[in-house]
Design an enzyme around this catalytic site. Sequence first.
Site, PDB file in Angstrom:
ATOM      1  N   LYS A 311     -29.560 -63.821  -9.235  1.00 40.97           N
ATOM      2  CA  LYS A 311     -28.235 -64.447  -9.181  1.00 40.97           C
ATOM      3  C   LYS A 311     -28.261 -65.796  -8.463  1.00 40.97           C
ATOM      4  CE  LYS A 311     -25.284 -60.429  -9.552  1.00 40.97           C
ATOM      5  NZ  LYS A 311     -24.067 -59.769  -9.118  1.00 40.97           N
ATOM      6  N   ASP A 348     -17.822 -61.957 -11.023  1.00 36.33           N
ATOM      7  CA  ASP A 348     -17.632 -60.835 -10.092  1.00 36.33           C
ATOM      8  C   ASP A 348     -16.330 -61.003  -9.311  1.00 36.33           C
ATOM      9  OD1 ASP A 348     -19.864 -59.371 -10.675  1.00 36.33           O
ATOM     10  OD2 ASP A 348     -21.102 -60.220  -9.082  1.00 36.33           O
TER      11      ASP A 348
END
Length: 527
Positions: A311, A348
């Site tokens: 990420k 997210d």
Amino acid sequence: MGSLSVDTSNLQKSSSSATLVCTPVLGTTVNEMLVDMARAKEIGADLVEIRLDYLTNFNPRFHLQTLIKQCPLPTIVTYRPKWEGGRYEGDENRRQDALSLAMELGADYIDVELQVAHEFNSSIHGKKPDNFKVIVSSHNFHDTPSSEAIANLIARIQSTGADIAKIVTTASDITDCARIFQITVHSQIPTIGIALGERGLLSRLLSPKFGGYLTYGALDADTVSAPGQTTVKDLLELYNFRLIKPDTKVYGIIGKPVGHSKSPLLFNAAFKSVGLNAVYMHFLVDDVEKFFNTYSSPDFASGCSCTIPHKEAALKCMDEVDHIAKKIGAINNIVRRPDGKLIAFNTDYIGAVTAIEDGLRALEGAKPAPGSPLSGKLFVVLGAGGAGKSLAYGASQKGARVVVANRTFERAKELANKVGGKSLPLCEVENFHPEEGMVLANTTSVGMKPNMDQTPIPKHALKHYCLVFDAIYTPKDTRLLREAKEAGAAIVYGTEMLIRQGFEQYKNFTGLPAPEELFRQLMEKHA
Ligand code: NAP
């Protein structure tokens, strides 16, 4: 290795010859093989590979007749010697005689190894029945050689008089598959190209995109005949193999490990439900930069989800990063624009924040106030890792007053400073209640499987919160959420964040609204 710029336009024009699905039958008796052949047909295979080297007692004429005549599908007969990775250790002439006999008895294909192919092909010269084909195969169980070396190998295979070439290599990196695709697209004879191992999965799944003659699919997970082989069920149902064409766009999730991800299930079902010519797969990636440099054509890696541990590293490969994702310092959603540029997002935080906002609105009753219900709320984030950053930035963007509590206090301070909030050591959160009706978001992994009896904050402290969110989704019902409910708080599940961040990814990938009901049903079914 350069980027994968493979011209698939010829394939698009002549896509009449769809890539076949072949199931190896590995029984040790003829009866077992007959049962497996029937199952192969049932589950949707196009042909079977009869592995004679697996039979413990083999009577060539009698057994081949039974196996070939009674097989409900076309057959490839293979009698793999030990020196090429098989089980046969006997006399070479007897082995080759059995393959010739298979041809005479009506096998559709036989697979013979490059090392003996000249000799074998000369021995059957002039005797080949119409429609019978010889596959000449080469196996490399160590690595995937350079494109040039593979091209030379193909030339050698072709010079033996092969009808079909088969190249099997071993993938030590996902980018090795690109060299296999270059061969299957450009080869002058039909070619089967497989890179073994989990990192070679793409070579199996994307055979139809790159003109591969066939791919192998196991009967079930217990009967794989080579490393990285997937099942026919997964090929057909999970990855929509029959719908993959040369112009199909390829999406996927980048991670390591990644095989457990349910994202292919959700996205492939969603693509299919609206007839999108796209497929979504697992990308087991070691080096993100190498991955994007290799798979750089517009229809490849058209969009990616990105998970642990990439990420943060993936950020460096992007041409543009959404401003919140940049602040969070982590991305989980990458879209390749038509001009080839990579744009990244963090979905997210949207997933978590919208779920919490909806939870708060439900508390407000029939007429929720306009604007974000998070505005002005005291929002306590437990944890300062990837999910903690998403929640802290997301809530502060909505006007919440953020407090970050973390085991490593330094990290709490750093994150709190960035979002203009306050920080606490995690152990002090138990006695922190400057006001009632606060919102709590756990983003630590405390309480996650297998430590399901743990919780990051004692139950008595929960009475000061009107809503408690837990990012953990394995299990769905954590001890924290159970105790929060008992303490009278509204609760929001981690699965809700997970599913909503998926909706956002789908929208970014396709520009279409997400099929929310379908996603929810699949998540429920496969939880
Ligand atoms: P991460 O970056 O590794 O952060 C882990 C956090 O947990 C850190 O703040 C760490 O504190 C804390 N922590 C770990 N063990 C602890 C312990 N024994 N006691 C106290 N604190 C502890 O991981 P992440 O990516 O943020 O993921 C965290 C959780 O969120 C995981 O359960 C993950 O599955 C979940 N998650 C859910 C979603 C969703 O869609 N629902 C999305 C992302 C993540 P230190 O800084 O002191 O190490």
